[in-house]
Each structure stands twice: as structure tokens, then as C-alpha cells.
Motif scaffolding. Structure first.
Motif, PDB file in Angstrom:
ATOM      1  N   GLY A  99      -9.090  -4.821  20.892  1.00 52.24           N
ATOM      2  CA  GLY A  99      -8.616  -5.591  19.736  1.00 52.24           C
ATOM      3  C   GLY A  99      -7.554  -4.832  18.952  1.00 52.24           C
ATOM      4  O   GLY A  99      -6.539  -5.402  18.547  1.00 52.24           O
ATOM      5  N   ASP A 100      -7.763  -3.551  18.756  1.00 50.00           N
ATOM      6  CA  ASP A 100      -6.786  -2.757  18.007  1.00 50.00           C
ATOM      7  C   ASP A 100      -5.456  -2.669  18.759  1.00 50.00           C
ATOM      8  O   ASP A 100      -4.386  -2.742  18.154  1.00 50.00           O
ATOM      9  CB  ASP A 100      -7.350  -1.362  17.723  1.00 50.00           C
ATOM     10  CG  ASP A 100      -8.430  -1.398  16.645  1.00 50.00           C
ATOM     11  OD1 ASP A 100      -8.412  -2.318  15.806  1.00 50.00           O
ATOM     12  OD2 ASP A 100      -9.304  -0.506  16.646  1.00 50.00           O
ATOM     13  N   TYR A 101      -5.537  -2.510  20.077  1.00 53.16           N
ATOM     14  CA  TYR A 101      -4.308  -2.526  20.873  1.00 53.16           C
ATOM     15  C   TYR A 101      -3.608  -3.871  20.728  1.00 53.16           C
ATOM     16  O   TYR A 101      -2.413  -3.943  20.413  1.00 53.16           O
ATOM     17  CB  TYR A 101      -4.622  -2.266  22.355  1.00 53.16           C
ATOM     18  CG  TYR A 101      -3.483  -2.630  23.279  1.00 53.16           C
ATOM     19  CD1 TYR A 101      -2.345  -1.825  23.340  1.00 53.16           C
ATOM     20  CD2 TYR A 101      -3.519  -3.786  24.058  1.00 53.16           C
ATOM     21  CE1 TYR A 101      -1.275  -2.170  24.166  1.00 53.16           C
ATOM     22  CE2 TYR A 101      -2.465  -4.131  24.880  1.00 53.16           C
ATOM     23  CZ  TYR A 101      -1.346  -3.326  24.932  1.00 53.16           C
ATOM     24  OH  TYR A 101      -0.287  -3.668  25.728  1.00 53.16           O
ATOM     25  N   PHE A 102      -4.355  -4.939  20.931  1.00 58.02           N
ATOM     26  CA  PHE A 102      -3.775  -6.287  20.919  1.00 58.02           C
ATOM     27  C   PHE A 102      -3.110  -6.602  19.575  1.00 58.02           C
ATOM     28  O   PHE A 102      -2.000  -7.124  19.526  1.00 58.02           O
ATOM     29  CB  PHE A 102      -4.885  -7.304  21.219  1.00 58.02           C
ATOM     30  CG  PHE A 102      -4.436  -8.735  21.199  1.00 58.02           C
ATOM     31  CD1 PHE A 102      -3.573  -9.226  22.174  1.00 58.02           C
ATOM     32  CD2 PHE A 102      -4.881  -9.604  20.213  1.00 58.02           C
ATOM     33  CE1 PHE A 102      -3.162 -10.552  22.157  1.00 58.02           C
ATOM     34  CE2 PHE A 102      -4.471 -10.929  20.189  1.00 58.02           C
ATOM     35  CZ  PHE A 102      -3.612 -11.411  21.163  1.00 58.02           C
ATOM     36  N   HIS A 103      -3.770  -6.248  18.487  1.00 57.05           N
ATOM     37  CA  HIS A 103      -3.248  -6.631  17.167  1.00 57.05           C
ATOM     38  C   HIS A 103      -2.161  -5.687  16.651  1.00 57.05           C
ATOM     39  O   HIS A 103      -1.377  -6.081  15.790  1.00 57.05           O
ATOM     40  CB  HIS A 103      -4.391  -6.722  16.148  1.00 57.05           C
ATOM     41  CG  HIS A 103      -5.338  -7.859  16.429  1.00 57.05           C
ATOM     42  ND1 HIS A 103      -4.937  -9.177  16.400  1.00 57.05           N
ATOM     43  CD2 HIS A 103      -6.654  -7.877  16.768  1.00 57.05           C
ATOM     44  CE1 HIS A 103      -5.971  -9.962  16.696  1.00 57.05           C
ATOM     45  NE2 HIS A 103      -7.017  -9.201  16.936  1.00 57.05           N
ATOM     46  N   HIS A 104      -2.135  -4.444  17.153  1.00 50.26           N
ATOM     47  CA  HIS A 104      -1.179  -3.472  16.601  1.00 50.26           C
ATOM     48  C   HIS A 104      -0.029  -3.114  17.531  1.00 50.26           C
ATOM     49  O   HIS A 104       1.035  -2.729  17.060  1.00 50.26           O
ATOM     50  CB  HIS A 104      -1.917  -2.202  16.165  1.00 50.26           C
ATOM     51  CG  HIS A 104      -2.796  -2.432  14.983  1.00 50.26           C
ATOM     52  ND1 HIS A 104      -4.095  -2.854  15.104  1.00 50.26           N
ATOM     53  CD2 HIS A 104      -2.556  -2.354  13.646  1.00 50.26           C
ATOM     54  CE1 HIS A 104      -4.629  -3.004  13.891  1.00 50.26           C
ATOM     55  NE2 HIS A 104      -3.715  -2.707  13.002  1.00 50.26           N
ATOM     56  N   ALA A 105      -0.237  -3.216  18.831  1.00 46.84           N
ATOM     57  CA  ALA A 105       0.825  -2.775  19.755  1.00 46.84           C
ATOM     58  C   ALA A 105       1.440  -3.939  20.527  1.00 46.84           C
ATOM     59  O   ALA A 105       2.316  -3.720  21.356  1.00 46.84           O
ATOM     60  CB  ALA A 105       0.272  -1.724  20.727  1.00 46.84           C
ATOM     61  N   THR A 106       0.979  -5.168  20.275  1.00 45.28           N
ATOM     62  CA  THR A 106       1.568  -6.361  20.908  1.00 45.28           C
ATOM     63  C   THR A 106       1.792  -7.399  19.799  1.00 45.28           C
ATOM     64  O   THR A 106       1.329  -7.210  18.670  1.00 45.28           O
ATOM     65  CB  THR A 106       0.631  -6.964  21.988  1.00 45.28           C
ATOM     66  OG1 THR A 106      -0.350  -7.807  21.349  1.00 45.28           O
ATOM     67  CG2 THR A 106      -0.074  -5.888  22.805  1.00 45.28           C
ATOM     68  N   PRO A 107       2.464  -8.506  20.103  1.00 43.39           N
ATOM     69  CA  PRO A 107       2.631  -9.536  19.055  1.00 43.39           C
ATOM     70  C   PRO A 107       1.303 -10.159  18.615  1.00 43.39           C
ATOM     71  O   PRO A 107       1.252 -10.900  17.623  1.00 43.39           O
ATOM     72  CB  PRO A 107       3.527 -10.586  19.739  1.00 43.39           C
ATOM     73  CG  PRO A 107       4.233  -9.837  20.829  1.00 43.39           C
ATOM     74  CD  PRO A 107       3.234  -8.817  21.310  1.00 43.39           C
ATOM     75  N   GLY A 108       0.228  -9.854  19.314  1.00 46.07           N
ATOM     76  CA  GLY A 108      -1.096 -10.333  18.912  1.00 46.07           C
ATOM     77  C   GLY A 108      -1.175 -11.843  18.849  1.00 46.07           C
ATOM     78  O   GLY A 108      -0.723 -12.525  19.764  1.00 46.07           O
ATOM     79  N   LEU A 109      -1.750 -12.364  17.756  1.00 41.26           N
ATOM     80  CA  LEU A 109      -1.947 -13.812  17.641  1.00 41.26           C
ATOM     81  C   LEU A 109      -0.727 -14.506  17.039  1.00 41.26           C
ATOM     82  O   LEU A 109      -0.778 -15.698  16.746  1.00 41.26           O
ATOM     83  CB  LEU A 109      -3.186 -14.113  16.802  1.00 41.26           C
ATOM     84  CG  LEU A 109      -4.524 -13.755  17.466  1.00 41.26           C
ATOM     85  CD1 LEU A 109      -5.677 -13.992  16.490  1.00 41.26           C
ATOM     86  CD2 LEU A 109      -4.746 -14.571  18.739  1.00 41.26           C
ATOM     87  N   GLY A 110       0.355 -13.767  16.833  1.00 40.65           N
ATOM     88  CA  GLY A 110       1.583 -14.434  16.416  1.00 40.65           C
ATOM     89  C   GLY A 110       1.992 -14.184  14.976  1.00 40.65           C
ATOM     90  O   GLY A 110       1.407 -13.349  14.279  1.00 40.65           O
ATOM     91  N   SER A 111       2.981 -14.951  14.548  1.00 40.07           N
ATOM     92  CA  SER A 111       3.725 -14.633  13.327  1.00 40.07           C
ATOM     93  C   SER A 111       2.925 -14.777  12.035  1.00 40.07           C
ATOM     94  O   SER A 111       3.149 -14.028  11.086  1.00 40.07           O
ATOM     95  CB  SER A 111       4.982 -15.500  13.260  1.00 40.07           C
ATOM     96  OG  SER A 111       4.607 -16.864  13.283  1.00 40.07           O
TER      97      SER A 111
END
Lengths: 213, 213
Positions: free
Chosen positions: B110-122
Motif C-alpha cells: 500500500g505504501d509503495y502504491f500510494h507514494h511511488a505510483t499515481p495510486g488511486l489518481g488525482s
């Protein structure tokens, strides 16, 4: 039973309070792990606990249990009369929810201490990441998170005597461990958190907190 | 009872598997929280759960329980016959220890997804910290931590059929949620982790996992 820990440190303190609450102190042989010498990062200790943290409880049959919540569940349920982890489904739920929130406090303080300050000293430097751009800034963010957590518990304690409600539980112990660690890491409790400060002082009257095993 | 969540997401999945295991699905009214629109960061939801995460279980008397471990403790103990959180002190201890280790996996993803990728969007960008030097690097470190965790569970599963030993428990559900999230975040399971991959495939035969509530 054996416990691998180091006296006076925050997470070991949590389990020593549990031992005092449950009158189990005389059943434990303590084995000191030299954290400032990085003993918990060496293969011998990683074989005991792959996550490299203390305390670890070792049962007489050799089973090794790490993580304070897990150790507390064991010790508290051993006599069939849990007093720190809840009896009813509702009590268990609220205590585990508040335990998780309390771990945000103690873990954030630890992250600040180990990443944004010299921490436990030079022997542990090799296990940090000097090449990580932003390590100290990240650590400072964890300090801010710890302070937010103090403000949260100050609000909680305005309407109830203990962290999880009407009775003392493992969540109280975890918040006390967090505040102890914050003092050690020189993170001040915000001045306006008078309820939290009063609660922490009052907790010192409790024999298990005043004199853990 | 009500559950605030969003279907198909990893932490909501964990509780929906619990509900299927305990045959409690028909007792729950689900209220969808729009995570991509940042509904969980708004005051209305923060009043329900100050840590701003889903799922949250709301009892008929209004008590709101967040954190998957706490919700699972409640639901699993409701009928006095826990099957996911342990019966004996020893089972409780091992399950909680492995649950904590499994949360390292799912939380790191979750930390990778939300901080190092666009995650859930704008819509969620406003709740991140663009000024934080090292945010993406920190996120990437969490991806590495998730991969290490996969390697750890691959080893664990070489000598036992389930994450906490001989029986299915909440720790299995958490690892499955972590692997689901890793797939979504495009973190590949290391090729050598054949035992973990085989275990995850086998778990899909379990009705509660194949078809959660």
C-alpha cells in the motif's frame, strides 16, 4: 519460559508490565540482547526473530513468539482469565483497535529516533541506509505523526479513564511505552495535552507500571 | 451491522472473507466509500474512523470498529467459536504474530502504491506530500520490503500448509490480501517463490476466498 529483551527499553517495558499484571515475573528467565551493539541484527538473533526486534518470548517447548501483541495474547490468556486483551467480542475489538492506534505512536517515535537522530549509536549505523535521500526528513515526519497521535489520545482520554474505555488494557501499556520512548527521543508532549499528561502521571500509581518485572 | 468499505479493494477483501468464513454476510449492510474521490479523507468519514481507512464495522448500537485485526476479533468471536483468531493461548499468539508479519506485506504494498505510483489518481494527490523530498524513493523501499516479505512467506510455507501453522487463520487472509494488492500495484512475486504462488493458487479453492461476501 525465556524472554529475550533489554531492560528499560520501551517494547521490553510493555511485556514487563504485562508480566507484573499477570504475576508471571518469577516464571521468566531473561536473556539480555545488546541492542546498542546491534546483536538483534546478527544471524543468531534473526534465527529467533526474523524481523529483528525485541522482546521475544520462548516457551519451554522451544516455540518463539515475537511481537508484543502476540506475546500479550499468550501471557494474558494463559490462566484462562484475560484482563488485558478483552473477554467479550466487543472488548477484544475495541482493545485491538486502540492497540493498533497506540502502536502508531510507539512505532512513529521509534522511526524518528532511529532515522532522524543518532539513535542507539554507531554500531547500528551499518543497518541504516546512508544513501537514502530523505531518510532524515522521513524520520522527522514520523515525529510529527507521533505528536498527532499524542493529540488524538489526549482527546480520547477526555471522555474515558483508559485508552480502550473503562478498564486498563494492553492499549494503555502501549501508549505508556510510546510516551516513555518519546521522552527518551526528546519528543515533547504538546503543552495543550494536559489530559494525556495527567493520565500518564496517574498511571505511575499502578504497581505494574511503577515497578514492572 | 454496517460495514463502510469499497468492494474489490484489499483490506475490504480481508473482512469479506472473514464474513464468508463465519456465514455472517447476510447480517451486514454495506456502505460504499468512494476512495478514488478521497471520501475517506473528508471530515464525515474521519468522524467514523480518525485514521481514515476502510473497512469500518458499525454495530447496531453505534460502536464503530476500525482496523482489520480488531474487526476480525469481533466477528470471529461473536458465536463463541473462534476459527480464525485462535482458541488456545498458543494459537492466539502464533496467529497474532503471523498477522503482524502479514501486515508488513500488505501495508508495504500500500505504501509503495500510494507514494511511488499515481495510486488511486488525482483526487488523492492533495493528501500526499509533493514537497517531501524522497517520497518516491521511500515508496520504492516499501516495494522492496514487500518483496522480502513474499520471500519470507515462501519459506514459511515450505514446512506448513498455512501461514500460522496447520489451520487456516486471519493471517492467511492478510497474506492473500497482500498478494492481491501486489498484483494490482504490479509488484511481481519473485520467480523463485514457487511455494507461495502454489499456496495462493490452492487458496482460491476455498469458498470464502473464491467468493467473499
Amino acid at each position: 519460559m525465556k524472554i529475550y529483551d533489554i531492560p528499560g527499553f520501551p517494547n521490553p517495558f510493555r511485556i514487563r508490565v504485562v508480566l507484573a499484571e499477570k504475576n508471571l515475573g518469577d516464571q521468566i528467565e531473561f536473556i539480555k540482547i545488546d541492542l546498542p551493539a546491534a546483536e538483534h541484527k546478527q544471524p543468531a538473533f534473526l534465527a529467533i526473530n526474523p524481523t529483528g526486534t525485541v522482546p521475544v518470548l520462548e516457551l519451554d517447548d522451544g516455540l518463539q513468539i515475537s511481537e508484543c501483541t502476540a506475546i500479550t495474547e499468550y501471557l494474558d490468556n494463559l490462566d484462562g482469565m484475560p484482563v488485558l486483551t478483552g473477554k467479550s467480542p466487543r472488548e477484544k475489538a475495541v482493545i485491538h483497535m486502540m492497540q493498533k492506534r497506540a502502536e502508531i505512536l510507539i512505532d512513529s517515535v521509534g522511526d524518528y529516533f532511529h532515522h532522524a537522530t543518532p539513535g542507539l549509536g554507531s554500531a547500528l549505523q551499518a543497518y541504516k541506509s546512508p544513501e537514502w535521500v530523505g531518510r532524515e526528513e522521513w524520520g522527522e515526519r514520523q515525529r510529527d505523526r507521533a505528536v498527532s497521535s499524542m493529540r488524538y489520545f489526549n482527546e480520547v482520554l477526555k471522555s474515558q479513564p483508559y485508552i480502550a474505555g473503562k478498564t486498563f488494557s494492553m492499549a494503555d501499556i502501549t501508549v505508556l511505552g510510546g510516551l516513555m520512548f518519546a521522552g527518551f527521543a526528546q519528543i515533547a508532549i504538546p503543552e495543550e495535552c494536559t489530559v494525556l499528561v495527567g493520565w500518564a502521571a496517574h498511571m505511575q500509581d499502578r504497581p505494574s507500571v511503577k515497578q514492572p518485572v
